[in-house]
Design an enzyme around this catalytic site. Structure first.
Site, short mmCIF file in Angstrom:
data_model
loop_
_atom_site.label_atom_id
_atom_site.label_comp_id
_atom_site.label_asym_id
_atom_site.label_seq_id
_atom_site.Cartn_x
_atom_site.Cartn_y
_atom_site.Cartn_z
N LYS A 13 0.83 -1.21 0.00
CA LYS A 13 0.00 0.00 0.00
C LYS A 13 0.86 1.26 0.00
O LYS A 13 0.65 2.17 -0.80
CB LYS A 13 -0.94 0.01 1.22
CG LYS A 13 -1.90 -1.17 1.27
CD LYS A 13 -2.81 -1.13 2.48
CE LYS A 13 -2.10 -1.18 3.82
NZ LYS A 13 -1.33 -2.44 4.04
N ARG A 88 -9.62 -0.19 8.83
CA ARG A 88 -9.07 -1.52 9.10
C ARG A 88 -10.09 -2.45 9.74
O ARG A 88 -9.77 -3.59 10.03
CB ARG A 88 -7.88 -1.39 10.04
CG ARG A 88 -6.52 -1.49 9.32
CD ARG A 88 -5.47 -1.18 10.35
NE ARG A 88 -4.21 -1.81 10.12
CZ ARG A 88 -3.15 -1.18 9.60
NH1 ARG A 88 -3.26 0.03 9.14
NH2 ARG A 88 -2.01 -1.80 9.52
N ARG A 122 11.54 -5.52 5.30
CA ARG A 122 11.23 -4.12 4.95
C ARG A 122 12.15 -3.17 5.72
O ARG A 122 12.45 -3.36 6.90
CB ARG A 122 9.78 -3.79 5.31
CG ARG A 122 9.48 -2.30 5.18
CD ARG A 122 8.02 -2.00 5.12
NE ARG A 122 7.30 -2.35 6.33
CZ ARG A 122 5.98 -2.23 6.45
NH1 ARG A 122 5.25 -1.80 5.45
NH2 ARG A 122 5.40 -2.58 7.59
N ARG A 152 11.43 -0.88 11.09
CA ARG A 152 10.36 -0.58 12.05
C ARG A 152 10.38 -1.58 13.19
O ARG A 152 10.58 -2.77 12.97
CB ARG A 152 9.00 -0.63 11.34
CG ARG A 152 8.60 0.70 10.75
CD ARG A 152 7.39 0.59 9.86
NE ARG A 152 6.26 -0.12 10.45
CZ ARG A 152 5.06 -0.21 9.87
NH1 ARG A 152 4.86 0.35 8.69
NH2 ARG A 152 4.08 -0.85 10.45
N ARG A 163 -0.04 -9.15 13.52
CA ARG A 163 -0.66 -8.18 12.61
C ARG A 163 -1.39 -8.90 11.47
O ARG A 163 -2.45 -8.47 11.03
CB ARG A 163 0.40 -7.22 12.05
CG ARG A 163 0.87 -6.22 13.10
CD ARG A 163 2.24 -5.65 12.80
NE ARG A 163 2.28 -4.92 11.56
CZ ARG A 163 3.41 -4.71 10.86
NH1 ARG A 163 4.56 -5.18 11.30
NH2 ARG A 163 3.37 -4.04 9.75
P1 ADP Z 1 2.25 -1.87 3.23
O1 ADP Z 1 2.28 -0.36 3.17
O2 ADP Z 1 1.06 -2.46 2.53
O3 ADP Z 1 2.40 -2.41 4.62
P2 ADP Z 1 4.83 -1.65 1.85
O4 ADP Z 1 4.47 -0.82 0.66
O5 ADP Z 1 5.59 -0.99 2.94
O6 ADP Z 1 3.51 -2.40 2.42
O7 ADP Z 1 5.64 -2.93 1.32
C1 ADP Z 1 6.13 -3.93 2.24
C2 ADP Z 1 7.47 -4.43 1.76
O8 ADP Z 1 7.31 -5.17 0.53
C3 ADP Z 1 8.51 -3.34 1.45
O9 ADP Z 1 9.78 -3.83 1.81
C4 ADP Z 1 8.38 -3.14 -0.06
O10 ADP Z 1 9.60 -2.69 -0.62
C5 ADP Z 1 8.04 -4.56 -0.53
N1 ADP Z 1 7.13 -4.58 -1.70
C6 ADP Z 1 6.07 -3.75 -1.95
N2 ADP Z 1 5.46 -4.10 -3.10
C7 ADP Z 1 6.11 -5.19 -3.58
C8 ADP Z 1 5.95 -6.04 -4.74
N3 ADP Z 1 4.97 -5.81 -5.63
N4 ADP Z 1 6.81 -7.06 -4.90
C9 ADP Z 1 7.79 -7.30 -3.98
N5 ADP Z 1 8.01 -6.55 -2.89
C10 ADP Z 1 7.18 -5.51 -2.68
P1 AMP Z 2 0.84 0.36 9.32
O1 AMP Z 2 1.88 1.44 9.22
O2 AMP Z 2 -0.36 0.62 8.45
O3 AMP Z 2 1.43 -1.03 9.12
O4 AMP Z 2 0.29 0.41 10.81
C1 AMP Z 2 1.14 0.17 11.93
C2 AMP Z 2 0.31 0.03 13.19
O5 AMP Z 2 -0.38 1.25 13.47
C3 AMP Z 2 -0.78 -1.05 13.16
O6 AMP Z 2 -0.29 -2.34 13.45
C4 AMP Z 2 -1.74 -0.52 14.23
O7 AMP Z 2 -1.26 -0.79 15.54
C5 AMP Z 2 -1.67 0.99 14.02
N1 AMP Z 2 -2.70 1.43 13.03
C6 AMP Z 2 -2.47 1.96 11.80
N2 AMP Z 2 -3.63 2.23 11.18
C7 AMP Z 2 -4.63 1.85 12.05
C8 AMP Z 2 -6.05 1.83 11.98
N3 AMP Z 2 -6.71 2.25 10.90
N4 AMP Z 2 -6.72 1.39 13.07
C9 AMP Z 2 -6.08 0.97 14.17
N5 AMP Z 2 -4.75 0.92 14.28
C10 AMP Z 2 -4.02 1.35 13.23
#
Ligand code: ADP
Ligand code: AMP
Length: 208
Positions: A13, A88, A122, A152, A163
């Site tokens: 995302k 969510r 990541r 992170r 998660r």
């Molecule tokens: P989200 O925001 O949904 O939690 P991220 O965009 O941070 O996910 O992506 C999670 C990890 O996967 C990052 O390390 C990113 O570089 C990698 N990633 C994202 N999209 C792809 C893809 N299409 N193929 C492989 N790796 C990806």
């Molecule tokens: P994310 O960066 O989207 O992976 O979110 C990291 C963490 O933030 C999650 O595991 C939750 O603890 C909190 N969080 C983010 N978005 C929400 C949401 N919409 N509702 C509740 N908790 C959230």
């Protein structure tokens, strides 16, 4: 455009949101980024959120919905928004429908069993939030803004497991919620990053 990006943790995302914001100029709102910024600044919201984030749980709906409601009132959301990580659960989706309902919900579909490797590998920029992966990135400075690239705290195996369970229990049902509203579009998040983006562009350009 009022857009929601739906998908499991690690679906891509944030990665796609950066590209969508660049191409379409829509305001990117990540609730996770907002909580991490509050945490860094030591605000009451940040301190409250920390306990939940560390455990891989959702921050309570009243706190999260209030943050989104306030953010959507800002000037850069006048012409729309792109939400990443919100809603969510069904309660949050219903709250968003009351605040400012989305026009389109893009589900980034992925195989859940591939996400552990994506998330534990990541790395993110601590300044601008850009996402990287250890398989393709080995530096420690962000190529976009020069900020420090870090791991992170919640991208460890134990918390990622929790998660992903929260996702299947609480967030996945939103696919049907938005399907029932006729707002859902789906892209294949298992493709390479640029190919996922190309699919998204096809969907978004068809809207215009
Ligand atoms: P989200 O925001 O949904 O939690 P991220 O965009 O941070 O996910 O992506 C999670 C990890 O996967 C990052 O390390 C990113 O570089 C990698 N990633 C994202 N999209 C792809 C893809 N299409 N193929 C492989 N790796 C990806
Ligand atoms: P994310 O960066 O989207 O992976 O979110 C990291 C963490 O933030 C999650 O595991 C939750 O603890 C909190 N969080 C983010 N978005 C929400 C949401 N919409 N509702 C509740 N908790 C959230």
């Amino acid at each position: 455009m009022k857009l929601v990006l739906l998908g499991a943790p690690g679906a891509g995302k944030g990665t796609q949101a950066t590209k969508i914001a660049e191409k379409y100029g829509v305001t990117h709102i990540s609730t996770g980024d907002i909580f991490r910024k509050n945490l860094k600044e030591g605000t009451p919201v940040g301190l409250k959120a920390k306990a939940y984030i560390d455990k891989g749980q959702l921050v309570p709906d009243e706190v999260t919905c209030e943050i989104v409601a306030e953010r959507l009132k800002e000037a850069d959301c006048k012409t729309g928004y792109m939400l990443d990580g919100f809603p969510r659960n069904v309660m949050q989706a219903e709250a968003l429908d009351k605040m400012s309902a989305p026009d389109l919900v893009l589900n980034i579909a992925v195989d859940l069993d591939k996400l552990m490797a994506r998330l534990t590998g990541r790395r993110v920029c601590s300044a601008c939030g850009e996402s990287y992966h250890v398989s393709t990135f080995s530096g420690n400075k962000c190529t976009k803004c020069g900020g420090d690239v870090i791991q992170r705290a919640d991208d460890n195996e134990e918390t990622v497991g929790k998660r992903l369970k929260v996702y299947t229990d609480q967030t996945q049902p939103l696919i049907d919620y938005y399907k029932a509203q006729g707002k859902l579009a789906e892209v294949d998040g298992m493709k390479a990053i640029d190919d996922v983006f190309a699919e998204i562009v096809t969907v978004l350009d068809a809207l215009a």
